[in-house]
Design a protein around this motif. Structure first.
Motif, PDB file in Angstrom:
ATOM      1  N   VAL A  53       6.975 -10.434 -14.507  1.00  0.00           N
ATOM      2  CA  VAL A  53       6.975 -10.334 -13.044  1.00  0.00           C
ATOM      3  C   VAL A  53       6.018  -9.240 -12.593  1.00  0.00           C
ATOM      4  O   VAL A  53       5.210  -9.433 -11.677  1.00  0.00           O
ATOM      5  CB  VAL A  53       8.393 -10.086 -12.504  1.00  0.00           C
ATOM      6  CG1 VAL A  53       8.349  -9.842 -11.006  1.00  0.00           C
ATOM      7  CG2 VAL A  53       9.300 -11.278 -12.812  1.00  0.00           C
ATOM      8  N   ALA A  54       6.094  -8.073 -13.230  1.00  0.00           N
ATOM      9  CA  ALA A  54       5.170  -6.987 -12.898  1.00  0.00           C
ATOM     10  C   ALA A  54       3.735  -7.412 -13.137  1.00  0.00           C
ATOM     11  O   ALA A  54       2.829  -7.094 -12.346  1.00  0.00           O
ATOM     12  CB  ALA A  54       5.505  -5.749 -13.725  1.00  0.00           C
ATOM     13  N   ALA A  55       3.499  -8.139 -14.213  1.00  0.00           N
ATOM     14  CA  ALA A  55       2.158  -8.606 -14.519  1.00  0.00           C
ATOM     15  C   ALA A  55       1.658  -9.581 -13.463  1.00  0.00           C
ATOM     16  O   ALA A  55       0.492  -9.517 -13.034  1.00  0.00           O
ATOM     17  CB  ALA A  55       2.143  -9.269 -15.893  1.00  0.00           C
ATOM     18  N   ALA A  56       2.516 -10.499 -13.019  1.00  0.00           N
ATOM     19  CA  ALA A  56       2.111 -11.462 -12.002  1.00  0.00           C
ATOM     20  C   ALA A  56       1.777 -10.774 -10.680  1.00  0.00           C
ATOM     21  O   ALA A  56       0.819 -11.147  -9.990  1.00  0.00           O
ATOM     22  CB  ALA A  56       3.207 -12.503 -11.790  1.00  0.00           C
ATOM     23  N   THR A  57       2.560  -9.756 -10.318  1.00  0.00           N
ATOM     24  CA  THR A  57       2.268  -8.990  -9.112  1.00  0.00           C
ATOM     25  C   THR A  57       0.893  -8.341  -9.209  1.00  0.00           C
ATOM     26  O   THR A  57       0.080  -8.409  -8.274  1.00  0.00           O
ATOM     27  CB  THR A  57       3.334  -7.901  -8.896  1.00  0.00           C
ATOM     28  OG1 THR A  57       4.598  -8.524  -8.701  1.00  0.00           O
ATOM     29  CG2 THR A  57       3.016  -7.037  -7.686  1.00  0.00           C
ATOM     30  N   THR A  58       0.623  -7.718 -10.345  1.00  0.00           N
ATOM     31  CA  THR A  58      -0.657  -7.047 -10.542  1.00  0.00           C
ATOM     32  C   THR A  58      -1.813  -8.039 -10.495  1.00  0.00           C
ATOM     33  O   THR A  58      -2.844  -7.784  -9.853  1.00  0.00           O
ATOM     34  CB  THR A  58      -0.667  -6.300 -11.885  1.00  0.00           C
ATOM     35  OG1 THR A  58       0.472  -5.438 -11.958  1.00  0.00           O
ATOM     36  CG2 THR A  58      -1.936  -5.476 -12.048  1.00  0.00           C
ATOM     37  N   ALA A  59      -1.660  -9.155 -11.173  1.00  0.00           N
ATOM     38  CA  ALA A  59      -2.724 -10.162 -11.191  1.00  0.00           C
ATOM     39  C   ALA A  59      -3.012 -10.692  -9.796  1.00  0.00           C
ATOM     40  O   ALA A  59      -4.173 -10.859  -9.398  1.00  0.00           O
ATOM     41  CB  ALA A  59      -2.332 -11.311 -12.114  1.00  0.00           C
ATOM     42  N   THR A  60      -1.966 -10.950  -9.031  1.00  0.00           N
ATOM     43  CA  THR A  60      -2.149 -11.475  -7.671  1.00  0.00           C
ATOM     44  C   THR A  60      -2.868 -10.468  -6.786  1.00  0.00           C
ATOM     45  O   THR A  60      -3.766 -10.826  -6.005  1.00  0.00           O
ATOM     46  CB  THR A  60      -0.785 -11.849  -7.070  1.00  0.00           C
ATOM     47  OG1 THR A  60      -0.142 -12.815  -7.915  1.00  0.00           O
ATOM     48  CG2 THR A  60      -0.949 -12.440  -5.679  1.00  0.00           C
ATOM     49  N   LEU A  61      -2.498  -9.200  -6.892  1.00  0.00           N
ATOM     50  CA  LEU A  61      -3.185  -8.164  -6.116  1.00  0.00           C
ATOM     51  C   LEU A  61      -4.653  -8.069  -6.500  1.00  0.00           C
ATOM     52  O   LEU A  61      -5.523  -7.911  -5.626  1.00  0.00           O
ATOM     53  CB  LEU A  61      -2.500  -6.815  -6.340  1.00  0.00           C
ATOM     54  CG  LEU A  61      -1.163  -6.609  -5.634  1.00  0.00           C
ATOM     55  CD1 LEU A  61      -0.453  -5.390  -6.202  1.00  0.00           C
ATOM     56  CD2 LEU A  61      -1.361  -6.453  -4.126  1.00  0.00           C
ATOM     57  N   PHE A  66      -8.292  -7.224  -4.205  1.00  0.00           N
ATOM     58  CA  PHE A  66      -9.474  -6.573  -4.756  1.00  0.00           C
ATOM     59  C   PHE A  66     -10.594  -7.555  -5.093  1.00  0.00           C
ATOM     60  O   PHE A  66     -11.675  -7.147  -5.502  1.00  0.00           O
ATOM     61  CB  PHE A  66      -9.086  -5.740  -5.977  1.00  0.00           C
ATOM     62  CG  PHE A  66      -8.228  -4.561  -5.622  1.00  0.00           C
ATOM     63  CD1 PHE A  66      -8.794  -3.348  -5.269  1.00  0.00           C
ATOM     64  CD2 PHE A  66      -6.838  -4.677  -5.601  1.00  0.00           C
ATOM     65  CE1 PHE A  66      -8.010  -2.265  -4.910  1.00  0.00           C
ATOM     66  CE2 PHE A  66      -6.045  -3.600  -5.254  1.00  0.00           C
ATOM     67  CZ  PHE A  66      -6.632  -2.392  -4.893  1.00  0.00           C
ATOM     68  N   HIS A  67     -10.339  -8.834  -4.930  1.00  0.00           N
ATOM     69  CA  HIS A  67     -11.361  -9.882  -5.023  1.00  0.00           C
ATOM     70  C   HIS A  67     -12.154  -9.801  -6.326  1.00  0.00           C
ATOM     71  O   HIS A  67     -13.392  -9.880  -6.321  1.00  0.00           O
ATOM     72  CB  HIS A  67     -12.288  -9.818  -3.811  1.00  0.00           C
ATOM     73  CG  HIS A  67     -11.564  -9.831  -2.502  1.00  0.00           C
ATOM     74  ND1 HIS A  67     -10.864 -10.940  -2.044  1.00  0.00           N
ATOM     75  CD2 HIS A  67     -11.394  -8.856  -1.565  1.00  0.00           C
ATOM     76  CE1 HIS A  67     -10.308 -10.650  -0.866  1.00  0.00           C
ATOM     77  NE2 HIS A  67     -10.613  -9.398  -0.556  1.00  0.00           N
ATOM     78  N   VAL A  68     -11.451  -9.637  -7.436  1.00  0.00           N
ATOM     79  CA  VAL A  68     -12.138  -9.568  -8.718  1.00  0.00           C
ATOM     80  C   VAL A  68     -12.638 -10.957  -9.115  1.00  0.00           C
ATOM     81  O   VAL A  68     -12.081 -11.987  -8.730  1.00  0.00           O
ATOM     82  CB  VAL A  68     -11.229  -8.995  -9.813  1.00  0.00           C
ATOM     83  CG1 VAL A  68     -10.786  -7.571  -9.454  1.00  0.00           C
ATOM     84  CG2 VAL A  68     -10.031  -9.893 -10.081  1.00  0.00           C
TER      85      VAL A  68
END
Length: 230
Positions: A53-61, A66-68
């Motif tokens: 869940v933490a990983a999915a939050t980070t990836a979405t942000l 941040f438009h990576v």
């Protein structure tokens, strides 16, 4: 081209940040995102925190705020397959959630409504990461293949053997990669992951893990990132 570098542990994040000549910090959802450049490449470096869940939050942000243009995950994992030993490096070709089971409605491991249990990493980016790992860590044994994720630290020989029996193709086990792979699949962003084996996901895992993080993982992560972006 903006590349996200995501680390699993604070020690690895510090080692990568030490390579950057300067960076600015932005805080979002309680996470510190370091935006700057490395070897002339625009990068965003962030600690994912632990778990899917933490990983999915980070990836979405990373994608939405941040438009990576691409995401590379570097960290550690427990070895599962025979011959995937401590100090080896695994570059993931695809990911699967080993603790997902919506049966009997869907087959075990299949992600509901996706029709698949695995999410492939981007082939071109993965090839670049594998080449960078080979250059950065000469003499280190390199594996490529399936990595599995779950919301638990696998630290008993019994559980490790059960995973090997259920998923014989799995090279390694960790806690974040599949979430990143699924978010990147949904958003159309290239994703790759390189994991250094810190333990054998067995009864000794909790002892080996702390020692390995301190002595090896940070150096490996920084070396691979430097080779990738140089």
């Amino acid at each position: 081209m903006r590349t996200a570098i995501v680390a699993a542990m604070q020690e690895e994040l510090a080692a990568v940040l030490a390579l950057m000549p300067h960076e600015g910090k932005e805080v979002a959802a309680g996470r510190e995102f370091f935006v700057g450049d490395l070897h002339g490449r625009e990068v965003v470096v962030v600690l994912s925190r632990i778990g899917k869940v933490a990983a999915a939050t980070t990836a979405t942000l990373l994608v939405e705020r941040f438009h990576v243009d691409e995401i590379v995950f570097t960290g550690v994992a427990g070895g599962l397959a025979p011959g995937v030993d401590v100090g080896h490096v695994v570059v993931a070709d695809r990911f699967l959630q080993h603790d997902l089971d919506a049966s009997p409605i869907f087959p075990r491991f299949e992600v509901p409504l996706y029709g698949t249990s695995t999410f492939a990493c981007d082939a071109a980016l993965t090839a670049r990461v594998a080449a960078a790992a080979a250059r950065a860590l000469p003499g280190v044994h390199l594996h490529r293949g399936l990595v599995v994720s779950g919301d638990r630290f696998v630290a008993t020989t019994g559980e490790s053997r059960a995973l090997q029996a259920a998923l014989p193709a799995a090279l390694a086990v960790e806690m974040e990669g599949t979430a990143f792979a699924q978010v990147c699949h949904d958003c159309g962003v290239p994703f790759a992951a390189v994991r250094t084996i810190s333990d054998r996901a067995d009864d000794m895992a909790h002892i080996d893990f702390a020692t390995f993080i301190r002595d090896v993982a940070s150096r490996h992560s920084a070396a691979v990132v430097r080779a990738l972006l140089a």
